[in-house]
Design a protein around this motif. Sequence first.
Motif, PDB file in Angstrom:
ATOM      1  N   PRO A 270       0.810  -1.221   0.000  1.00 29.18           N
ATOM      2  CA  PRO A 270       0.000   0.000   0.000  1.00 29.18           C
ATOM      3  C   PRO A 270       0.847   1.276   0.000  1.00 29.18           C
ATOM      4  O   PRO A 270       0.372   2.326  -0.382  1.00 29.18           O
ATOM      5  CB  PRO A 270      -0.813  -0.104   1.299  1.00 29.18           C
ATOM      6  N   GLU A 271       2.106   1.146   0.414  1.00 28.49           N
ATOM      7  CA  GLU A 271       2.978   2.320   0.449  1.00 28.49           C
ATOM      8  C   GLU A 271       4.038   2.272  -0.645  1.00 28.49           C
ATOM      9  O   GLU A 271       4.932   3.124  -0.688  1.00 28.49           O
ATOM     10  CB  GLU A 271       3.687   2.422   1.805  1.00 28.49           C
ATOM     11  N   GLY A 272       3.987   1.259  -1.519  1.00 27.78           N
ATOM     12  CA  GLY A 272       5.075   1.097  -2.484  1.00 27.78           C
ATOM     13  C   GLY A 272       4.601   0.644  -3.853  1.00 27.78           C
ATOM     14  O   GLY A 272       3.544   1.068  -4.315  1.00 27.78           O
ATOM     15  N   VAL A 273       5.369  -0.240  -4.482  1.00 26.23           N
ATOM     16  CA  VAL A 273       5.066  -0.703  -5.837  1.00 26.23           C
ATOM     17  C   VAL A 273       4.370  -2.065  -5.773  1.00 26.23           C
ATOM     18  O   VAL A 273       4.875  -3.002  -5.157  1.00 26.23           O
ATOM     19  CB  VAL A 273       6.364  -0.815  -6.676  1.00 26.23           C
ATOM     20  N   SER A 274       3.238  -2.172  -6.427  1.00 24.32           N
ATOM     21  CA  SER A 274       2.451  -3.396  -6.393  1.00 24.32           C
ATOM     22  C   SER A 274       2.511  -4.136  -7.722  1.00 24.32           C
ATOM     23  O   SER A 274       2.838  -3.552  -8.753  1.00 24.32           O
ATOM     24  CB  SER A 274       0.998  -3.061  -6.043  1.00 24.32           C
ATOM     25  N   MET A 275       2.181  -5.433  -7.667  1.00 32.10           N
ATOM     26  CA  MET A 275       2.264  -6.273  -8.871  1.00 32.10           C
ATOM     27  C   MET A 275       0.962  -7.051  -9.051  1.00 32.10           C
ATOM     28  O   MET A 275       0.466  -7.663  -8.112  1.00 32.10           O
ATOM     29  CB  MET A 275       3.446  -7.248  -8.713  1.00 32.10           C
ATOM     30  N   PHE A 276       0.458  -7.030 -10.270  1.00 31.39           N
ATOM     31  CA  PHE A 276      -0.838  -7.637 -10.548  1.00 31.39           C
ATOM     32  C   PHE A 276      -0.670  -8.820 -11.493  1.00 31.39           C
ATOM     33  O   PHE A 276       0.111  -8.756 -12.438  1.00 31.39           O
ATOM     34  CB  PHE A 276      -1.792  -6.570 -11.097  1.00 31.39           C
ATOM     35  N   GLU A 277      -1.418  -9.904 -11.239  1.00 28.45           N
ATOM     36  CA  GLU A 277      -1.191 -11.130 -11.991  1.00 28.45           C
ATOM     37  C   GLU A 277      -2.441 -11.995 -12.072  1.00 28.45           C
ATOM     38  O   GLU A 277      -3.247 -12.014 -11.152  1.00 28.45           O
ATOM     39  CB  GLU A 277      -0.081 -11.950 -11.309  1.00 28.45           C
ATOM     40  N   PRO A 278      -2.585 -12.724 -13.191  1.00 30.35           N
ATOM     41  CA  PRO A 278      -3.576 -13.790 -13.203  1.00 30.35           C
ATOM     42  C   PRO A 278      -3.011 -14.894 -12.321  1.00 30.35           C
ATOM     43  O   PRO A 278      -1.807 -15.130 -12.356  1.00 30.35           O
ATOM     44  CB  PRO A 278      -3.618 -14.226 -14.674  1.00 30.35           C
ATOM     45  N   ILE A 279      -3.825 -15.577 -11.500  1.00 31.99           N
ATOM     46  CA  ILE A 279      -3.206 -16.491 -10.542  1.00 31.99           C
ATOM     47  C   ILE A 279      -3.037 -17.911 -11.088  1.00 31.99           C
ATOM     48  O   ILE A 279      -2.552 -18.793 -10.407  1.00 31.99           O
ATOM     49  CB  ILE A 279      -3.919 -16.488  -9.161  1.00 31.99           C
ATOM     50  N   GLY A 280      -3.383 -18.101 -12.345  1.00 30.45           N
ATOM     51  CA  GLY A 280      -3.456 -19.460 -12.877  1.00 30.45           C
ATOM     52  C   GLY A 280      -2.165 -20.175 -13.226  1.00 30.45           C
ATOM     53  O   GLY A 280      -2.130 -21.381 -13.318  1.00 30.45           O
ATOM     54  N   GLY A 281      -1.075 -19.481 -13.448  1.00 28.93           N
ATOM     55  CA  GLY A 281       0.137 -20.190 -13.843  1.00 28.93           C
ATOM     56  C   GLY A 281       0.375 -20.160 -15.340  1.00 28.93           C
ATOM     57  O   GLY A 281      -0.380 -19.527 -16.091  1.00 28.93           O
ATOM     58  N   SER A 282       1.438 -20.856 -15.772  1.00 33.28           N
ATOM     59  CA  SER A 282       1.944 -20.659 -17.126  1.00 33.28           C
ATOM     60  C   SER A 282       1.377 -21.630 -18.174  1.00 33.28           C
ATOM     61  O   SER A 282       1.665 -21.490 -19.359  1.00 33.28           O
ATOM     62  CB  SER A 282       3.473 -20.743 -17.119  1.00 33.28           C
ATOM     63  N   ALA A 283       0.577 -22.602 -17.733  1.00 36.14           N
ATOM     64  CA  ALA A 283      -0.094 -23.546 -18.652  1.00 36.14           C
ATOM     65  C   ALA A 283       0.779 -23.965 -19.839  1.00 36.14           C
ATOM     66  O   ALA A 283       0.398 -23.746 -21.000  1.00 36.14           O
ATOM     67  CB  ALA A 283      -1.409 -22.934 -19.138  1.00 36.14           C
ATOM     68  N   PRO A 284       1.950 -24.574 -19.583  1.00 37.73           N
ATOM     69  CA  PRO A 284       2.926 -24.842 -20.650  1.00 37.73           C
ATOM     70  C   PRO A 284       2.344 -25.590 -21.851  1.00 37.73           C
ATOM     71  O   PRO A 284       2.718 -25.305 -22.989  1.00 37.73           O
ATOM     72  CB  PRO A 284       3.988 -25.702 -19.958  1.00 37.73           C
ATOM     73  N   LYS A 285       1.401 -26.487 -21.615  1.00 37.70           N
ATOM     74  CA  LYS A 285       0.949 -27.288 -22.763  1.00 37.70           C
ATOM     75  C   LYS A 285       0.159 -26.474 -23.796  1.00 37.70           C
ATOM     76  O   LYS A 285      -0.040 -26.916 -24.907  1.00 37.70           O
ATOM     77  CB  LYS A 285       0.188 -28.537 -22.306  1.00 37.70           C
ATOM     78  N   TYR A 286      -0.288 -25.300 -23.406  1.00 40.43           N
ATOM     79  CA  TYR A 286      -1.019 -24.468 -24.375  1.00 40.43           C
ATOM     80  C   TYR A 286      -0.174 -23.337 -24.959  1.00 40.43           C
ATOM     81  O   TYR A 286      -0.676 -22.498 -25.708  1.00 40.43           O
ATOM     82  CB  TYR A 286      -2.268 -23.877 -23.711  1.00 40.43           C
ATOM     83  N   THR A 287       1.110 -23.324 -24.601  1.00 46.50           N
ATOM     84  CA  THR A 287       1.980 -22.223 -25.036  1.00 46.50           C
ATOM     85  C   THR A 287       1.985 -22.038 -26.548  1.00 46.50           C
ATOM     86  O   THR A 287       2.139 -23.007 -27.297  1.00 46.50           O
ATOM     87  CB  THR A 287       3.433 -22.471 -24.567  1.00 46.50           C
ATOM     88  N   GLY A 288       1.810 -20.809 -26.968  1.00 50.67           N
ATOM     89  CA  GLY A 288       1.906 -20.486 -28.384  1.00 50.67           C
ATOM     90  C   GLY A 288       0.697 -20.891 -29.216  1.00 50.67           C
ATOM     91  O   GLY A 288       0.672 -20.683 -30.426  1.00 50.67           O
ATOM     92  N   MET A 289      -0.320 -21.445 -28.595  1.00 51.15           N
ATOM     93  CA  MET A 289      -1.479 -21.922 -29.365  1.00 51.15           C
ATOM     94  C   MET A 289      -2.564 -20.851 -29.523  1.00 51.15           C
ATOM     95  O   MET A 289      -3.518 -21.043 -30.273  1.00 51.15           O
ATOM     96  CB  MET A 289      -2.072 -23.166 -28.708  1.00 51.15           C
ATOM     97  N   ASN A 290      -2.410 -19.759 -28.790  1.00 45.43           N
ATOM     98  CA  ASN A 290      -3.387 -18.669 -28.867  1.00 45.43           C
ATOM     99  C   ASN A 290      -4.801 -19.115 -28.488  1.00 45.43           C
ATOM    100  O   ASN A 290      -5.785 -18.675 -29.066  1.00 45.43           O
ATOM    101  CB  ASN A 290      -3.373 -18.059 -30.292  1.00 45.43           C
ATOM    102  N   ILE A 291      -4.893 -20.025 -27.509  1.00 44.80           N
ATOM    103  CA  ILE A 291      -6.229 -20.470 -27.069  1.00 44.80           C
ATOM    104  C   ILE A 291      -6.416 -20.355 -25.548  1.00 44.80           C
ATOM    105  O   ILE A 291      -7.450 -20.743 -25.023  1.00 44.80           O
ATOM    106  CB  ILE A 291      -6.529 -21.939 -27.498  1.00 44.80           C
ATOM    107  N   ILE A 292      -5.408 -19.820 -24.868  1.00 47.54           N
ATOM    108  CA  ILE A 292      -5.544 -19.685 -23.403  1.00 47.54           C
ATOM    109  C   ILE A 292      -6.468 -18.507 -23.103  1.00 47.54           C
ATOM    110  O   ILE A 292      -6.514 -17.523 -23.838  1.00 47.54           O
ATOM    111  CB  ILE A 292      -4.152 -19.487 -22.747  1.00 47.54           C
TER     112      ILE A 292
END
Length: 359
Positions: A270-292
């Motif tokens: 709250p007093e500094g720099v924050s980071m925002f993220e989808p919590i799901g992970g990197s789903a390696p098997k769908y990498t590069g398929m443009n369907i995630i």
Amino acid sequence: MATYKIALLPGDGTGPEVLREGVKVVGAAAQRFGFTLDTTEYDFGGDRYLKTGEVLPDSAIEEFRGYDAIFLGAIGHPDVKPGILEKGILLRVRFELDQYINLRPVKLYPGVETPIKNKGPEDIDFAVVRENSADMYTGLGGIQRKGTPYEVAIQEMVYSRNEVDRCLRYAFEYTRKRNKKKTLTLCGKTNVLTYVFDLWERAFHEMGEKDYPDIKRDYAHVDATTMWMVKNPEWFDVIVTGNMFGDIITDLGAMIQGGMGIAAGGNINPEGVSMFEPIGGSAPKYTGMNIINPLACIFAGQMMLDHLGETDAAKCVERACVAFLQSGVLPGLSAKEIQECGLSTTKIGDMIADYAARV
Ligand code: IPM
Ligand code: MN
């Protein structure tokens, strides 16, 4: 015109694909509400580590301190031993930038299916305030006599009063600002972890009594919390808990709100720099398929805008997502369903960005 400096960390697997759409939609809202995002991309992640041996240099941490926010895709690579990237990037940023809150809304949107029978959007709308800097995550402990039958492993749950207090303070304030049921539930394990949760419980009631008489205080053991989250999710408004329990119950939360394709979180200082993220992970098997599914990342973008004080733009992103979800073009949130209905990560981002310009 306001300009926000944003560090982009696309990361591994499908991280870059979802982050692109997150940036696209946030950018559309920015254009509409009259501010700009000045983005800088960092290529930390598994590929860079495998090529150079570098996980995250100290200089990057120092650079991150100069941003208004960090927007993250995903961390985790199938060819890198589990722990190296998670600890070396994700947890390191959380700890070094002292992002001591992990805020995870659990909200079922209309048009999204929940696995819980007879529950709808009016029943599933709460938030978990997960402590994000201490607990079993501090690494205190060790292994002795490794590899022998007498081996001992210790990993301790550690909390200081200050760490507990600052998390509770955020949770009470957040509950007040949220202004719904005005109920804060402490999730602990006072019947077994009689040191750590004794501290939490005392601090919780002391602070609540003194500074937040308008907020109702409730308590649930962590095991019971998982039960109520499934049986009576409508009971919850805001849940505050430690790092380890928060990690576990927020995956359950993600499932009841429709799955990892939609769950977002903010690592907040709250007093500094924050980071925002989808919590799901990197789903390696769908990498590069443009369907995630990019929705989780787009919702993370919404949280980022809200945090930056661009509340109208944040609300607009949420309306755009809801309009898309209710349009019925998507039969479900999984990569498989996205592929089967002929949509793609990019197309979904385009459609939501288009809504963001007009809803
Ligand atoms: C999360 C993740 C991380 C955690 C891992 C990847 C270190 O599960 O953000 O919930 O345990 O916090
Ligand atoms: Mn987790």
